[in-house]
Design a protein around this motif. Structure first.
Motif, PDB file in Angstrom:
ATOM      1  N   GLU A  21      57.862  89.778 169.685  1.00 30.61           N
ATOM      2  CA  GLU A  21      56.858  89.852 170.428  1.00 30.61           C
ATOM      3  C   GLU A  21      55.954  91.573 169.988  1.00 30.61           C
ATOM      4  N   THR A  22      56.557  92.307 169.776  1.00 32.34           N
ATOM      5  CA  THR A  22      55.952  93.655 169.411  1.00 32.34           C
ATOM      6  C   THR A  22      55.564  93.440 167.870  1.00 32.34           C
ATOM      7  N   SER A  23      56.219  93.110 167.198  1.00 31.93           N
ATOM      8  CA  SER A  23      55.871  92.631 165.555  1.00 31.93           C
ATOM      9  C   SER A  23      54.817  92.019 165.534  1.00 31.93           C
ATOM     10  N   PHE A  28      48.804  91.686 164.821  1.00 32.57           N
ATOM     11  CA  PHE A  28      47.536  91.213 165.443  1.00 32.57           C
ATOM     12  C   PHE A  28      46.526  92.496 165.422  1.00 32.57           C
ATOM     13  N   LEU A  29      47.194  93.742 165.812  1.00 32.69           N
ATOM     14  CA  LEU A  29      46.110  94.844 165.702  1.00 32.69           C
ATOM     15  C   LEU A  29      45.817  95.414 164.329  1.00 32.69           C
ATOM     16  N   LEU A  30      46.597  95.233 163.330  1.00 34.50           N
ATOM     17  CA  LEU A  30      46.167  95.486 162.049  1.00 34.50           C
ATOM     18  C   LEU A  30      45.212  94.766 161.469  1.00 34.50           C
ATOM     19  N   VAL A  75      41.468 104.091 166.714  1.00 31.16           N
ATOM     20  CA  VAL A  75      42.240 103.925 168.099  1.00 31.16           C
ATOM     21  C   VAL A  75      43.079 102.675 167.878  1.00 31.16           C
ATOM     22  N   ASN A  76      42.737 101.593 167.175  1.00 35.47           N
ATOM     23  CA  ASN A  76      43.387 100.571 167.094  1.00 35.47           C
ATOM     24  C   ASN A  76      44.716 100.919 166.191  1.00 35.47           C
ATOM     25  N   ALA A  77      44.287 101.737 164.950  1.00 37.49           N
ATOM     26  CA  ALA A  77      45.361 102.006 164.189  1.00 37.49           C
ATOM     27  C   ALA A  77      46.406 102.881 164.863  1.00 37.49           C
ATOM     28  N   PHE A  78      46.184 103.754 165.846  1.00 34.48           N
ATOM     29  CA  PHE A  78      47.052 104.382 166.829  1.00 34.48           C
ATOM     30  C   PHE A  78      47.778 103.668 167.795  1.00 34.48           C
ATOM     31  N   PHE A  79      47.207 102.682 168.309  1.00 36.27           N
ATOM     32  CA  PHE A  79      47.948 101.845 169.127  1.00 36.27           C
ATOM     33  C   PHE A  79      48.965 100.851 168.391  1.00 36.27           C
ATOM     34  N   ALA A  80      48.599 100.526 167.345  1.00 36.56           N
ATOM     35  CA  ALA A  80      49.549  99.805 166.352  1.00 36.56           C
ATOM     36  C   ALA A  80      50.664 100.840 166.047  1.00 36.56           C
ATOM     37  N   ALA A  81      50.538 102.114 165.625  1.00 38.61           N
ATOM     38  CA  ALA A  81      51.605 103.073 165.552  1.00 38.61           C
ATOM     39  C   ALA A  81      52.338 103.313 166.822  1.00 38.61           C
TER      40      ALA A  81
END
Length: 341
Positions: A21-23, A28-30, A75-81
């Motif tokens: 699920e996390t992958s 999706f975020l990327l 922000v999205n990049a750091f949510f993915a991180a």
């Protein structure tokens, strides 16, 4: 007396506990990050290379695109991180987590303020055209942009001074302001959301009242063959109202979750989805709305892409001009933008 030991801190790391699920969430975020960044670069590029889009009012559109680039690219990049690295990695780097949260809150509030400013701009242009040139001079527009960014930082200043705080949210899987630290802070944030939404709703309501009360007059002018600026403005207002509806649909779940989950009992999947609806999807939608609904921006995207290709040595094919098309008509089409005037 036996020594009492506190239980070990349990850190969230969903990539280890829920890898599939996390992958999917990270992927999706990327994708959304890529769409949001390049889509909003298209908006800025279209305005920069297309003379007909270089209006004072389009400064607000560019400002919105800048906010969305921060939300999508930073922000999205750091949510993915955050989903990839887990809670402890960010808690060990609190300064970085605070910076990410600062930009997230600032860009979010400035984005909402800019949407409201665009709506007011449309209201003045359509309903109070006599004061439009003075109100939206270059100097006044620059002052408005500065005020919006200053306004967007006030909650951050409160958070940095103990009114609220920044943290790694265990359910959103990223660094953001702590919605559980101070309920009053959350109330002020919600005011920062609903006040701009109320301004937008009121502005467009007044615009459509104006449209329907003057409908016969506008129709009469159109039948006479007059080039009615009011007709253009009405069409543009409809496009922007559609943008506002999409914006509202993307952002409202986050506000609803904040209101109805003060005890933080909603499951992680709800918080993860609603925060992504706010910070991911919304930031990449505008370029599609502009491109599909406005010919000037659609042409501006092409101009910008060909300018980039031209830097790489690719020449744009020469388009044969239709002799039936008057120069006046061509200029009028090029000059029409999402925020005409």
């Amino acid at each position: 007396m036996a020594n009492e030991t506190s239980p070990a801190e349990v850190y969230v790391h969903f990539l280890q506990t829920h890898p599939v699920e996390t992958s999917i969430l990270i992927a999706f975020l990327l994708v959304l990050t890529t769409i949001g960044v390049f889509g909003n670069i298209l908006i800025i590029g279209a305005v920069s290379v297309t003379k007909g889009l270089q209006t004072v009012a389009n400064v607000f559109v560019v400002n919105l695109a800048i906010c969305d680039i921060i939300l999508a690219g930073w922000v999205n990049a750091f949510f993915a991180a955050g989903a990839f690295l887990g809670e402890k990695w960010f808690l060990d780097r609190k300064a970085l987590c605070d910076i990410v949260s600062f930009f997230c809150l600032s860009a979010c509030l400035c984005s909402l303020a800019t949407v409201a400013a665009i709506a007011v701009n449309r209201y003045v242009c359509i309903c109070r055209p006599s004061i439009y040139p003075k109100m939206y001079s270059k100097l006044n527009t620059a002052i408005m942009i500065i005020i919006m960014w200053v306004y967007s930082c006030w909650l951050n200043i409160g958070a940095l001074n103990g009114f609220g705080k920044f943290t790694y949210d265990k359910k959103m899987l990223g660094c953001i302001w702590d919605r559980n630290a101070n309920r009053l802070f959350t109330v002020f944030f919600l005011l920062g959301v609903f006040i701009p939404v109320g301004i937008v709703a009121t502005s467009y309501a007044l615009i459509f009242v104006k449209v329907y009360t003057s409908k016969k007059k506008v129709a009469g002018e159109s039948k006479k063959g007059n080039d009615s600026n009011m007709t253009k403005e009405i069409k543009l207002a409809k496009v922007l109202f559609g943008l506002f509806v999409v914006f509202l649909l993307m952002n409202s779940p986050y506000g609803v979750a904040l209101i109805f989950d003060p005890s933080d009992i909603f499951p992680t999947v709800i918080w993860t989805l609603v925060v992504q609806l706010m910070h991911a999807n919304g930031s990449g939608v505008n370029c599609f709305v502009y491109g599909f609904s406005n010919k000037a921006f659609n042409e501006g995207y092409k101009n910008f892409c060909w300018r980039i290709l031209g830097l790489c040595g690719v020449k744009r094919p020469i388009k044969k001009r239709d002799p039936r098309e008057s120069s006046t008509g061509t200029m009028a089409t090029a000059a029409t933008s999402v925020t005409h005037g």
